[in-house]
Motif scaffolding. Structure first.
Motif, short mmCIF file in Angstrom:
data_model
loop_
_atom_site.label_atom_id
_atom_site.label_comp_id
_atom_site.label_asym_id
_atom_site.label_seq_id
_atom_site.Cartn_x
_atom_site.Cartn_y
_atom_site.Cartn_z
N ASN A 1 0.89 -1.08 0.05
CA ASN A 1 0.05 -0.06 0.20
C ASN A 1 0.87 1.51 -0.08
N LEU A 2 0.68 2.19 -0.99
CA LEU A 2 1.72 3.30 -1.19
C LEU A 2 0.76 4.46 -0.73
N LEU A 3 1.50 5.28 0.18
CA LEU A 3 1.10 6.52 0.64
C LEU A 3 1.67 7.65 0.02
N LEU A 4 1.42 8.44 -0.78
CA LEU A 4 2.25 9.82 -1.20
C LEU A 4 1.68 10.78 -0.28
N VAL A 5 2.78 11.34 0.34
CA VAL A 5 2.47 12.71 1.14
C VAL A 5 2.99 13.88 0.48
N ASP A 6 2.15 14.51 -0.08
CA ASP A 6 2.65 15.74 -0.93
C ASP A 6 1.27 16.50 -1.29
N ASP A 7 1.51 18.11 -0.95
CA ASP A 7 0.57 18.92 -1.03
C ASP A 7 0.58 19.57 -2.54
N ASP A 8 1.34 19.25 -3.57
CA ASP A 8 1.33 19.90 -4.86
C ASP A 8 0.61 18.92 -5.42
N GLU A 9 -0.61 19.49 -5.99
CA GLU A 9 -1.49 18.72 -7.02
C GLU A 9 -0.69 18.20 -8.27
N VAL A 10 0.07 19.15 -8.73
CA VAL A 10 0.62 18.86 -10.06
C VAL A 10 1.53 17.50 -9.89
N ASP A 11 2.20 17.59 -8.80
CA ASP A 11 3.09 16.60 -8.27
C ASP A 11 2.54 15.38 -8.12
N VAL A 12 1.19 15.43 -7.56
CA VAL A 12 0.49 14.22 -7.27
C VAL A 12 0.00 13.50 -8.42
N MET A 13 -0.36 14.49 -9.39
CA MET A 13 -0.77 13.98 -10.86
C MET A 13 0.44 13.32 -11.75
N THR A 14 1.69 13.85 -11.52
CA THR A 14 2.82 13.39 -12.18
C THR A 14 3.08 12.10 -11.55
N VAL A 15 3.12 11.80 -10.24
CA VAL A 15 3.32 10.67 -9.69
C VAL A 15 2.39 9.75 -10.15
N ARG A 16 1.20 10.00 -10.19
CA ARG A 16 0.18 8.97 -10.78
C ARG A 16 0.32 8.53 -12.27
N ARG A 17 0.82 9.50 -13.03
CA ARG A 17 0.99 9.36 -14.53
C ARG A 17 2.23 8.41 -14.41
N ALA A 18 3.45 8.86 -13.58
CA ALA A 18 4.51 8.14 -13.88
C ALA A 18 4.09 6.49 -13.25
N PHE A 19 3.35 6.34 -12.25
CA PHE A 19 3.07 4.91 -11.84
C PHE A 19 2.23 4.26 -12.90
N LYS A 20 1.43 4.80 -13.54
CA LYS A 20 0.53 4.21 -14.74
C LYS A 20 1.45 3.91 -16.02
N LYS A 21 2.35 4.82 -16.08
CA LYS A 21 3.32 4.41 -17.27
C LYS A 21 4.12 3.16 -17.06
N ASN A 22 4.55 2.91 -15.61
CA ASN A 22 5.58 1.81 -15.13
C ASN A 22 4.35 0.45 -15.01
N ASN A 23 3.28 0.73 -15.10
CA ASN A 23 2.19 -0.24 -14.79
C ASN A 23 2.24 -0.91 -13.21
N ILE A 24 2.46 0.24 -12.54
CA ILE A 24 2.30 0.26 -10.91
C ILE A 24 0.92 0.19 -10.58
N THR A 25 0.38 -0.91 -10.07
CA THR A 25 -0.95 -0.88 -9.68
C THR A 25 -1.47 -0.91 -8.20
N ASN A 26 -0.25 -0.86 -7.40
CA ASN A 26 -0.55 -0.97 -5.94
C ASN A 26 -1.59 0.00 -5.48
N PRO A 27 -2.32 -0.45 -4.36
CA PRO A 27 -3.38 0.62 -3.82
C PRO A 27 -2.68 1.93 -3.67
N PHE A 28 -3.18 3.15 -3.82
CA PHE A 28 -2.34 4.32 -3.89
C PHE A 28 -3.31 5.29 -3.05
#
Length: 138
Positions: free
Chosen positions: A3-30
């Motif tokens: 289970n991955l917990l991203l602790v970040d207040d920047d919406e753009v960074d959160v979206m970037t992490v989500r996109r990078a996870f998707k691009k790497n086929n990382i499907t862990n609970p987020f």
């Protein structure tokens, strides 16, 4: 599955992490927390935020946040006997030696300075995923 917990207040960074996870086929609970206080509440199952399952957790932590910053969050996390063993990887724009030293003194598993380009960020996330997958096998 971790289970991955991203602790970040920047919406753009959160979206970037989500996109990078998707691009790497990382499907862990987020899960996402906007600051350290919200993250602690989620980890402890308190408040209105969705609780994070207590087994197999990994925290990706930004350092520069309002209310409770990353270093302060790490101090709280490490002082809590229920949460102290959760691995944390710092994912931040801060390249300050002081921040790196303090983070490693608080037992982080890694410190990644956010790359400027999305392609480099995707590569960093791929490396992180390989590292974590290997750790889970051991």
């Amino acid at each position: 599955m971790t289970n991955l917990l991203l602790v970040d207040d920047d919406e753009v960074d959160v979206m970037t992490v989500r996109r990078a996870f998707k691009k790497n086929n990382i499907t862990n609970p987020f899960f996402v927390a906007n600051n350290g206080l919200e993250a602690l509440a989620m980890l402890r199952g308190e408040g209105d935020s969705p609780p994070i399952p207590s087994q197999r957790r990994l925290i990706l932590l930004d350092l520069n946040m309002p209310k409770m910053g990353g270093i302060e969050f790490l101090r709280e996390l490490r002082a809590d006997p229920e949460l102290t063993k959760i691995p944390v990887i710092v994912l931040t724009t801060s390249n300050e030696d002081k921040d790196k030293v303090e983070a490693y003194q608080l037992n982080v598993a890694g410190y990644i300075v956010k790359p400027v380009t999305f392609t480099n960020f995707v590569e960093a996330v791929a490396t992180l995923n390989k590292y974590w997958t290997l750790n889970e096998m051991l």
